[in-house]
Design a protein around this motif. Structure first.
Motif, mmCIF file in Angstrom:
data_model
loop_
_atom_site.group_PDB
_atom_site.id
_atom_site.type_symbol
_atom_site.label_atom_id
_atom_site.label_comp_id
_atom_site.label_asym_id
_atom_site.label_seq_id
_atom_site.Cartn_x
_atom_site.Cartn_y
_atom_site.Cartn_z
ATOM 1 N N VAL A 75 0.852 -1.190 0.000
ATOM 2 C CA VAL A 75 0.000 0.000 0.000
ATOM 3 C C VAL A 75 0.890 1.242 0.000
ATOM 4 C CG1 VAL A 75 -1.726 1.334 1.276
ATOM 5 C CG2 VAL A 75 -1.909 -1.163 1.170
ATOM 6 N N LEU A 76 0.695 2.082 -1.019
ATOM 7 C CA LEU A 76 1.465 3.314 -1.147
ATOM 8 C C LEU A 76 0.689 4.532 -0.658
ATOM 9 C CD1 LEU A 76 2.899 2.740 -4.732
ATOM 10 C CD2 LEU A 76 3.981 2.195 -2.541
ATOM 11 N N GLU A 77 -0.640 4.460 -0.784
ATOM 12 C CA GLU A 77 -1.449 5.625 -0.443
ATOM 13 C C GLU A 77 -2.869 5.184 -0.094
ATOM 14 O OE1 GLU A 77 -2.195 9.931 -2.511
ATOM 15 O OE2 GLU A 77 -2.311 8.187 -3.824
ATOM 16 N N LYS A 89 -3.947 2.828 -3.122
ATOM 17 C CA LYS A 89 -3.024 2.618 -4.230
ATOM 18 C C LYS A 89 -2.001 1.600 -3.773
ATOM 19 C CE LYS A 89 -1.644 5.956 -6.711
ATOM 20 N NZ LYS A 89 -1.138 6.809 -7.773
ATOM 21 N N LEU A 90 -1.852 0.537 -4.563
ATOM 22 C CA LEU A 90 -0.901 -0.521 -4.252
ATOM 23 C C LEU A 90 0.045 -0.707 -5.433
ATOM 24 C CD1 LEU A 90 -4.047 -1.817 -3.545
ATOM 25 C CD2 LEU A 90 -2.550 -3.279 -2.273
ATOM 26 N N GLU A 91 1.237 -1.167 -5.139
ATOM 27 C CA GLU A 91 2.155 -1.590 -6.197
ATOM 28 C C GLU A 91 2.346 -3.092 -6.032
ATOM 29 O OE1 GLU A 91 6.542 -0.787 -8.119
ATOM 30 O OE2 GLU A 91 5.966 0.279 -6.304
ATOM 31 N N ILE A 92 1.904 -3.830 -7.045
ATOM 32 C CA ILE A 92 1.994 -5.289 -7.011
ATOM 33 C C ILE A 92 2.748 -5.750 -8.247
ATOM 34 C CG2 ILE A 92 0.705 -7.455 -6.972
ATOM 35 C CD1 ILE A 92 -1.581 -5.910 -5.587
ATOM 36 N N GLU A 93 3.922 -6.347 -8.019
ATOM 37 C CA GLU A 93 4.775 -6.844 -9.093
ATOM 38 C C GLU A 93 5.012 -5.786 -10.160
ATOM 39 O OE1 GLU A 93 3.221 -10.583 -10.484
ATOM 40 O OE2 GLU A 93 3.268 -11.459 -8.480
ATOM 41 N N GLY A 94 5.301 -4.552 -9.729
ATOM 42 C CA GLY A 94 5.609 -3.460 -10.639
ATOM 43 C C GLY A 94 4.401 -2.791 -11.268
ATOM 44 N N VAL A 95 3.204 -3.250 -10.946
ATOM 45 C CA VAL A 95 1.983 -2.668 -11.505
ATOM 46 C C VAL A 95 1.305 -1.825 -10.430
ATOM 47 C CG1 VAL A 95 -0.301 -3.177 -12.466
ATOM 48 C CG2 VAL A 95 1.654 -4.603 -13.085
ATOM 49 N N MET A 96 0.946 -0.596 -10.801
ATOM 50 C CA MET A 96 0.214 0.282 -9.883
ATOM 51 C C MET A 96 -1.273 -0.041 -9.999
ATOM 52 S SD MET A 96 2.377 1.938 -8.359
ATOM 53 C CE MET A 96 2.911 3.547 -7.987
ATOM 54 N N GLY A 131 -2.350 5.183 -17.174
ATOM 55 C CA GLY A 131 -1.438 4.040 -17.185
ATOM 56 C C GLY A 131 -1.505 3.193 -15.926
ATOM 57 N N GLU A 132 -2.102 3.728 -14.869
ATOM 58 C CA GLU A 132 -2.283 2.930 -13.657
ATOM 59 C C GLU A 132 -3.611 2.183 -13.754
ATOM 60 O OE1 GLU A 132 -1.765 5.164 -10.053
ATOM 61 O OE2 GLU A 132 0.257 5.794 -10.626
ATOM 62 N N ARG A 133 -3.641 1.007 -13.202
ATOM 63 C CA ARG A 133 -4.860 0.183 -13.238
ATOM 64 C C ARG A 133 -5.831 0.638 -12.156
ATOM 65 N NH1 ARG A 133 -2.897 -5.233 -15.358
ATOM 66 N NH2 ARG A 133 -1.736 -4.474 -17.156
ATOM 67 N N VAL A 134 -7.119 0.489 -12.466
ATOM 68 C CA VAL A 134 -8.170 0.895 -11.533
ATOM 69 C C VAL A 134 -9.233 -0.200 -11.462
ATOM 70 C CG1 VAL A 134 -9.952 2.600 -10.999
ATOM 71 C CG2 VAL A 134 -7.869 3.320 -12.162
#
Length: 186
Positions: A75-77, A89-96, A131-134
């Protein structure tokens, strides 16, 4: 797997039941609405799951996101916008990945309250970089109905009942955000 569920409960025994259900069904991320949890916190609910939530009144509304414990460090935010909209906002295996939990006002609520919800949700969506997934897990409290004439780009033609005003708001949102109403595609 990411999913959404309405939940009118308190933490403790009910939280543990929720964690057990997620474990049985192999759900890693769950959006919850109508939680009625008061406060702005994150807490363990057992079985390796953590709940991030926001609510201002223990009698109504409230939203949250439950994560499998292994994703908590990703969890980044956390944005707690209101007792109807929040996002992680999470970063999982390089994907936001942005997970948005929403709880739209019900049919009998004032139009002003409905418009405020959609405005808050629009602001959250617009703040997410291209470019980030939602993924949105929400109770939109509307019927998009069956048939999709004029709306083929955002929904399938299989649905339930006729479209109501709240359902039209869902379809309009999907069009604005270039998203799809996925539970109508079979």
């Amino acid at each position: 797997m990411c999913t959404s569920r309405s939940l009118a409960t308190t933490t403790g025994r009910k939280g543990r039941e929720l964690a057990d259900m997620m474990e049985r069904r192999k759900v890693d991320i769950l959006c919850v609405q109508e939680t009625r949890w008061k406060g702005s916190k994150a807490r363990s609910i057992g079985a390796g799951f953590k709940l991030f939530y926001y609510g201002v009144d223990s009698k109504r509304n409230g939203v949250g996101v439950v994560l499998k414990e292994e994703f908590v460090r990703n969890v980044l935010e956390v944005k707690r916008v209101s007792d109807r909209v929040m996002s992680l906002k999470l970063e999982i295996e390089g994907v936001m990945l942005n997970v948005v939990s929403g709880y739209a006002p019900q049919v009998g609520c004032e139009l002003e309250e409905k418009e405020r919800f959609w405005s808050e949700l629009d602001e959250v969506m617009e703040s997410i970089p291209t470019g980030e997934r939602v993924v949105i897990g929400a109770d939109f409290n509307g019927h998009v109905g069956e048939g999709n004439t004029g709306d083929e780009e955002v929904m399938g033609k299989i649905g339930v009942k006729e479209r109501n005003l709240e359902g039209q708001m869902v379809v309009d949102f999907a069009k604005r955000m270039d998203m799809g109403v996925v539970n109508t595609y079979f």
